[in-house]
Write an enzyme that holds these catalytic residues in place. Structure first.
Site, short mmCIF file in Angstrom:
data_model
loop_
_atom_site.label_atom_id
_atom_site.label_comp_id
_atom_site.label_asym_id
_atom_site.label_seq_id
_atom_site.Cartn_x
_atom_site.Cartn_y
_atom_site.Cartn_z
N ARG A 108 -2.64 6.68 -0.75
CA ARG A 108 -2.04 5.58 0.00
C ARG A 108 -2.03 5.93 1.49
O ARG A 108 -1.33 6.84 1.90
CB ARG A 108 -0.62 5.32 -0.50
N HIS A 137 12.97 9.75 -3.27
CA HIS A 137 12.85 11.17 -2.94
C HIS A 137 13.75 12.02 -3.83
O HIS A 137 13.44 13.18 -4.13
CB HIS A 137 13.18 11.39 -1.46
N ARG A 142 9.22 -8.44 -9.71
CA ARG A 142 9.65 -7.42 -10.66
C ARG A 142 11.05 -6.90 -10.37
O ARG A 142 11.68 -6.28 -11.22
CB ARG A 142 8.66 -6.25 -10.69
N ARG A 195 -7.32 4.43 -0.33
CA ARG A 195 -7.07 2.98 -0.26
C ARG A 195 -6.84 2.61 1.20
O ARG A 195 -5.98 3.20 1.86
CB ARG A 195 -5.84 2.61 -1.09
N ASN A 254 0.45 -2.93 -11.72
CA ASN A 254 1.79 -3.37 -11.31
C ASN A 254 1.73 -4.73 -10.64
O ASN A 254 2.42 -5.67 -11.05
CB ASN A 254 2.41 -2.34 -10.35
N ASP A 255 0.93 -4.85 -9.59
CA ASP A 255 0.81 -6.13 -8.89
C ASP A 255 0.11 -7.18 -9.74
O ASP A 255 0.47 -8.36 -9.71
CB ASP A 255 0.07 -5.95 -7.57
#
Length: 589
Positions: A297, A190, A466, A333, A455-456
């Site tokens: 998301r 944030h 990672r 998603r 990323n995944d």
């Protein structure tokens, strides 16, 4: 030459030159045992601190400048966290059962919660631990009778801290801040979000920061490369002053042209979309020039709530997004939560390795009582505008077929109840596992679109965590296995006539973006703050040149050589502008 140069992660682009102001964290936690008779007093000290911090945060929210309503939402989230019954209940229980003081009880509770969040696979969720720490720090200060953030100054400065929350930034008069540097935090923290909204050059994750710098030191913050120059020499001052002016002019051009389409010089159009986590981001998405939302998301409604959100709550959230983004498309998603993430809904299961456990669609198919209300809300909102659904963590065809059966079942139930909905909503999958790559041809025949989660996919392909620094050297998006996987997925999608998008970090990297264009990707999505620069860069490229680069990379077995080739080729196309883009790829090896 500068006295020292430190390195971190740039999270808000820009260059700042100025004197340092250091904000130190509160001291050590008071670890003191108490008598049973004192439990009520210690509990009262905790609750009094909660009331004071709530008032402090509300005061900070009242100072938020017009046009920055997103910051109020972040501060309100901190207020909710400060008052969270689970957090306070656990701390009060420790006071009464372990007979320890309020400060110690709070410290233990926060440490436990932070460990849970930091173990999560999703970077955004991991960095929510920083929010917990920020609220805890304010509570600890009030318990101790101090308040470190009431030292306002009118002199321009660059703020340095171990970590700092959005409310702290706003309490410290952001109008005189030239930049922000912290030891903690990441790109989705944030603090990073606030820095970007305030257009403050910011670098986070700087190891050794507080020990290397003193109050009043003159420093340069290069929030493009992630470098901090302490006590720079005259040549460095001249160089970065010029670079600051050049970057400012480039950034002005990028944002002025944000609404222009992302079309290469030889006429290839690439849709650049935004990623979203909550409804409050819609204004930033619209201002960025994004062509819709490529990834919404949905899990944060579950994490915010102390119980499972009802269908109507989900419908209202999704409907607000669709109406705001219309007529552009929103890709939702479905719940990408595993047993390790359902904390506030009290659904945590003990799994030895949650990242390889009930994640994404596996969790939803196991816990259909959670999934059905979301599907009902999504089919209902699909009747309001352009909507698509996307399934995460898919490993094979059977998962997609099962979701399609559930959609038919939900549609029949809604029809029987006379509720308006759209069962023909496009259904896509996230390609983020090696198994999905290998069966991409059969998945493409069952799906309406692909979205590659780089990323995944990289982590699972390379078998790495990672966040583990010992295997960080394997985090290489140009590794032949990764590059060939990307190309296979894109080709399988196009053979079946469906579109393919990329929504991971690779799409925001200048070298990654050029490579993806060369491979024929149809769209990319990223945080709204990255969208204008991505569109601007695409307009400077030739798709044919990108195709040639992609072909060379696909033929190479040496990722370092691929990186050098990409850097040399893009430098010819973009010139000095290339240095204004942040890259995670090793292109100098």
């Amino acid at each position: 030459m500068a006295r020292a140069i430190l390195f971190g992660t740039p999270v808000s682009s820009g260059i700042a030159l100025g004197k340092v102001r250091i904000i130190h964290s509160a001291g050590t936690v008071d670890e003191r045992h108490i008598q049973p008779a004192d439990c009520a007093n210690e509990t009262e000290r905790l609750l009094s601190a909660v009331a004071q911090v709530t008032a402090d945060l509300q005061a900070a929210c009242d100072q938020v400048p017009a046009g920055l309503s997103e910051q109020c939402d972040i501060i309100h989230a901190h207020i909710q966290l400060c008052q969270d019954p689970k957090l306070l209940g656990a701390a009060k229980k420790r006071i009464c059962e372990q007979h320890i003081c309020a400060s110690w009880a709070l410290g233990q509770t926060v440490e436990e919660l932070c460990a849970l969040f930091q173990s999560m696979n999703d970077a955004y969720l991991r960095e929510r631990a920083q929010d917990i720490k920020a609220v805890s720090l304010r509570l600890q200060q009030r318990i101790a009778g101090t308040n470190l953030y009431k030292h306002d100054t009118c002199a321009p400065h660059i703020l340095l801290a171990e970590d700092i929350s959005p409310s702290d930034v706003l309490s410290l008069n952001p109008r005189v801040m030239q930049g922000l540097v912290t030891m903690e935090g990441g790109p989705t923290s944030h603090t990073a979000i606030v820095a970007r909204s305030l257009h403050l050059p910011a670098v986070v994750g700087v190891t050794g920061l507080i020990d290397a710098v003193a109050d009043g030191d003159f420093i340069i913050v290069d929030a493009i490369s992630g470098s901090i120059y302490i006590a720079p020499d005259n040549d460095e001052l001249v160089n970065f002053t010029t670079r600051q002016e050049e970057f400012g002019a480039w950034e002005h051009t990028v944002h002025a042209n944000a609404a222009l389409p992302a079309e290469t010089l030889d006429g290839v159009r690439v849709a650049v979309q935004a990623n979203m986590e909550n409804t409050e981001e819609s204004a930033a998405v619209l201002a960025s020039g994004a062509e819709g939302v490529g990834l919404y998301r949905t899990e944060f409604a579950y994490l915010r709530s102390r119980s499972l959100p009802r269908e109507e709550q989900l419908y209202e959230e999704y409907a607000a997004i669709v109406r705001r983004i219309a007529p552009q498309r929103v890709v939702f998603r479905t719940l990408d939560a595993g047993a390790d993430k359902m904390l506030t809904s009290q659904m945590a299961l003990k799994e030895p390795n949650p990242n390889l456990g009930l994640r994404g669609i596996r969790f939803c198919l196991r816990h259909r009582e959670v999934f059905y209300p979301q599907l009902r809300a999504l089919l209902r909102v699909a009747a309001l505008g352009s909507v698509a659904l996307m399934i995460p963590m898919v490993t094979g065809l059977q998962e997609v077929q099962e979701v399609r059966r559930m959609i038919v079942e939900v549609s029949q139930s809604l029809s029987a109840a006379g509720i308006e909905h759209d069962a023909t909503v496009p259904l896509g999958v996230m390609i983020e596992t090696p198994s999905a790559v290998l069966v991409a041809d059969s998945l493409a025949r069952e799906c309406d679109f692909f979205s590659i989660g780089t990323n995944d996919l990289l982590c699972y392909t390379m078998a790495i965590d990672r966040s583990n620094k010992h295997v960080a050297y394997l985090h290489d998006p140009l590794h032949p296995a990764m590059v060939l996987s990307l190309k296979r997925v894109i080709d399988c999608a196009h053979r079946e006539g469906i579109g393919v998008s990329v929504c991971g970090e690779l799409s925001t990297d200048p070298y990654g973006l050029a490579l993806l264009i060369g491979m024929g990707v149809d769209s990319v999505s990223a945080s709204s703050s990255a969208v204008p620069a991505m569109k601007h860069m695409i307009r400077q490229l030739h798709a044919e040149t990108c195709t040639d680069m992609a072909h060379s990379v696909l033929m190479s077995t040496d990722s370092a050589a691929s990186g050098r080739m990409l850097r040399e080729t893009l430098a010819q196309s973009l010139g000095e502008e290339l240095t204004f883009h942040h890259t995670m790829l090793q292109t100098n090896g």
